[in-house]
Design an enzyme around this catalytic site. Sequence first.
Site, PDB file in Angstrom:
ATOM      1  N   ILE A 174      49.294  52.933  18.449  1.00 51.42           N
ATOM      2  CA  ILE A 174      49.496  54.373  18.573  1.00 51.42           C
ATOM      3  C   ILE A 174      50.766  54.594  19.386  1.00 51.42           C
ATOM      4  O   ILE A 174      51.038  53.856  20.346  1.00 51.42           O
ATOM      5  CB  ILE A 174      48.306  55.045  19.284  1.00 51.42           C
ATOM      6  CG1 ILE A 174      46.981  54.662  18.615  1.00 51.42           C
ATOM      7  CG2 ILE A 174      48.474  56.560  19.311  1.00 51.42           C
ATOM      8  CD1 ILE A 174      45.758  55.095  19.413  1.00 51.42           C
ATOM      9  N   LYS A 206      36.588  45.544  23.401  1.00 50.66           N
ATOM     10  CA  LYS A 206      36.564  46.597  22.391  1.00 50.66           C
ATOM     11  C   LYS A 206      35.549  46.283  21.295  1.00 50.66           C
ATOM     12  O   LYS A 206      34.884  47.186  20.770  1.00 50.66           O
ATOM     13  CB  LYS A 206      37.957  46.794  21.799  1.00 50.66           C
ATOM     14  CG  LYS A 206      38.928  47.468  22.750  1.00 50.66           C
ATOM     15  CD  LYS A 206      38.463  48.863  23.155  1.00 50.66           C
ATOM     16  CE  LYS A 206      39.495  49.609  23.954  1.00 50.66           C
ATOM     17  NZ  LYS A 206      39.083  50.996  24.299  1.00 50.66           N
ATOM     18  N   ASN A 252      37.484  57.153  26.332  1.00 51.08           N
ATOM     19  CA  ASN A 252      38.846  56.720  26.035  1.00 51.08           C
ATOM     20  C   ASN A 252      39.427  55.794  27.091  1.00 51.08           C
ATOM     21  O   ASN A 252      40.317  54.997  26.791  1.00 51.08           O
ATOM     22  CB  ASN A 252      39.750  57.947  25.876  1.00 51.08           C
ATOM     23  CG  ASN A 252      41.199  57.570  25.675  1.00 51.08           C
ATOM     24  OD1 ASN A 252      41.567  57.006  24.650  1.00 51.08           O
ATOM     25  ND2 ASN A 252      42.042  57.854  26.666  1.00 51.08           N
ATOM     26  N   SER A 283      44.811  61.136  31.284  1.00 51.81           N
ATOM     27  CA  SER A 283      46.024  61.524  31.991  1.00 51.81           C
ATOM     28  C   SER A 283      47.256  61.557  31.107  1.00 51.81           C
ATOM     29  O   SER A 283      48.195  62.313  31.364  1.00 51.81           O
ATOM     30  CB  SER A 283      46.268  60.577  33.175  1.00 51.81           C
ATOM     31  OG  SER A 283      46.429  59.238  32.736  1.00 51.81           O
ATOM     32  N   GLY A 315      39.893  58.861  30.902  1.00 51.07           N
ATOM     33  CA  GLY A 315      41.245  58.348  30.715  1.00 51.07           C
ATOM     34  C   GLY A 315      42.157  59.324  30.019  1.00 51.07           C
ATOM     35  O   GLY A 315      42.857  58.976  29.071  1.00 51.07           O
ATOM     36  N   SER A 350      39.075  49.582  18.917  1.00 50.18           N
ATOM     37  CA  SER A 350      40.379  49.045  18.568  1.00 50.18           C
ATOM     38  C   SER A 350      40.311  48.185  17.318  1.00 50.18           C
ATOM     39  O   SER A 350      39.327  47.474  17.083  1.00 50.18           O
ATOM     40  CB  SER A 350      40.926  48.190  19.717  1.00 50.18           C
ATOM     41  OG  SER A 350      42.117  47.537  19.357  1.00 50.18           O
ATOM     42  N   ASP A 392      36.990  55.917  39.561  1.00 50.23           N
ATOM     43  CA  ASP A 392      37.156  54.551  39.089  1.00 50.23           C
ATOM     44  C   ASP A 392      35.884  54.193  38.333  1.00 50.23           C
ATOM     45  O   ASP A 392      34.865  53.877  38.949  1.00 50.23           O
ATOM     46  CB  ASP A 392      37.370  53.607  40.274  1.00 50.23           C
ATOM     47  CG  ASP A 392      37.418  52.146  39.855  1.00 50.23           C
ATOM     48  OD1 ASP A 392      37.347  51.850  38.647  1.00 50.23           O
ATOM     49  OD2 ASP A 392      37.512  51.282  40.761  1.00 50.23           O
ATOM     50  N   TYR A 419      40.777  42.227  26.091  1.00 49.66           N
ATOM     51  CA  TYR A 419      40.836  43.560  25.497  1.00 49.66           C
ATOM     52  C   TYR A 419      40.125  43.562  24.145  1.00 49.66           C
ATOM     53  O   TYR A 419      39.267  44.400  23.877  1.00 49.66           O
ATOM     54  CB  TYR A 419      42.292  44.001  25.340  1.00 49.66           C
ATOM     55  CG  TYR A 419      42.445  45.380  24.747  1.00 49.66           C
ATOM     56  CD1 TYR A 419      42.316  46.512  25.537  1.00 49.66           C
ATOM     57  CD2 TYR A 419      42.727  45.550  23.390  1.00 49.66           C
ATOM     58  CE1 TYR A 419      42.453  47.782  24.998  1.00 49.66           C
ATOM     59  CE2 TYR A 419      42.871  46.808  22.841  1.00 49.66           C
ATOM     60  CZ  TYR A 419      42.734  47.925  23.655  1.00 49.66           C
ATOM     61  OH  TYR A 419      42.866  49.176  23.107  1.00 49.66           O
TER      62      TYR A 419
END
Length: 256
Positions: free
Chosen positions: A194, A165, A91, A17, A15, A148, A64, A161
């Site tokens: 962040i 995490k 990440n 990008s 991850g 997280s 993926d 999420y």
Amino acid sequence: MHDLPSTGRRVLVSGASRGLGRALAQEFAANGDQVAVHYAARRAEAEETFKSLAGEGHTLLSADISDPGQAAGLVAEAAWELGGIDVLVNNAAVSSPHPPATTPYEEWTAAWRRHTGVNLLGTAHLSHQAAQHMIEQGAGGRIVNIGSRGAFRGEPDHPAYGATKAAVHALGQSLAVALAPHGIAVASVAPGFIETERVAHRLGGAEGSAIRTQSPFGRVAEPEEIAAAVLWLASPQAQWASGTVLDLNGASYLRT
């Protein structure tokens, strides 16, 4: 296989990008490491990350990671391109709102499948495959997971999420115990907000000031601050931190 310098570690950042992933890739590259920049769909942004990296020997890879075959293929390709893997930074993650009181059931179940597939299973599968390479290489290694603050604080509008995490934190601790005999240290970080593109719409809106006041410093983290901590956890000096979950949230949430 590329001809690589004799110094520098081989690092796969999933991850990568944009946002924190880009800062992570840049931090390791500036440290003299060779980086495999992974992306799922944001090729143009991933190319920007790739072009921004200091040094040579880096590679750009797409997969993926919710697909077990593609996850395994990503690690294999990264190991081939870099000549091995010394560090994995997990990440890659997805996050989309699905508040339980108002989300239709079909959307609810789809959100859970998507979050679990990428955030938890993708992390687990990349870790398994990277560990196999590290064990075969015989020189140990490092795995650092991006968790997280929401794993502890709760994510009322993003429950999948927060749950995934939390599972990533637990996975990291299990792997830390299981892989220590092979010289592989595993740790996680638990950031709060962040300053990245993913949450720009929230930080720039009416919610932004409330989010910033969650920390007594009156701000949110810069990606580079999180990346610096990850670089240390991946260092030879941080082996004794294996199994830790490091809070990085500017005192916005304190565990007791």
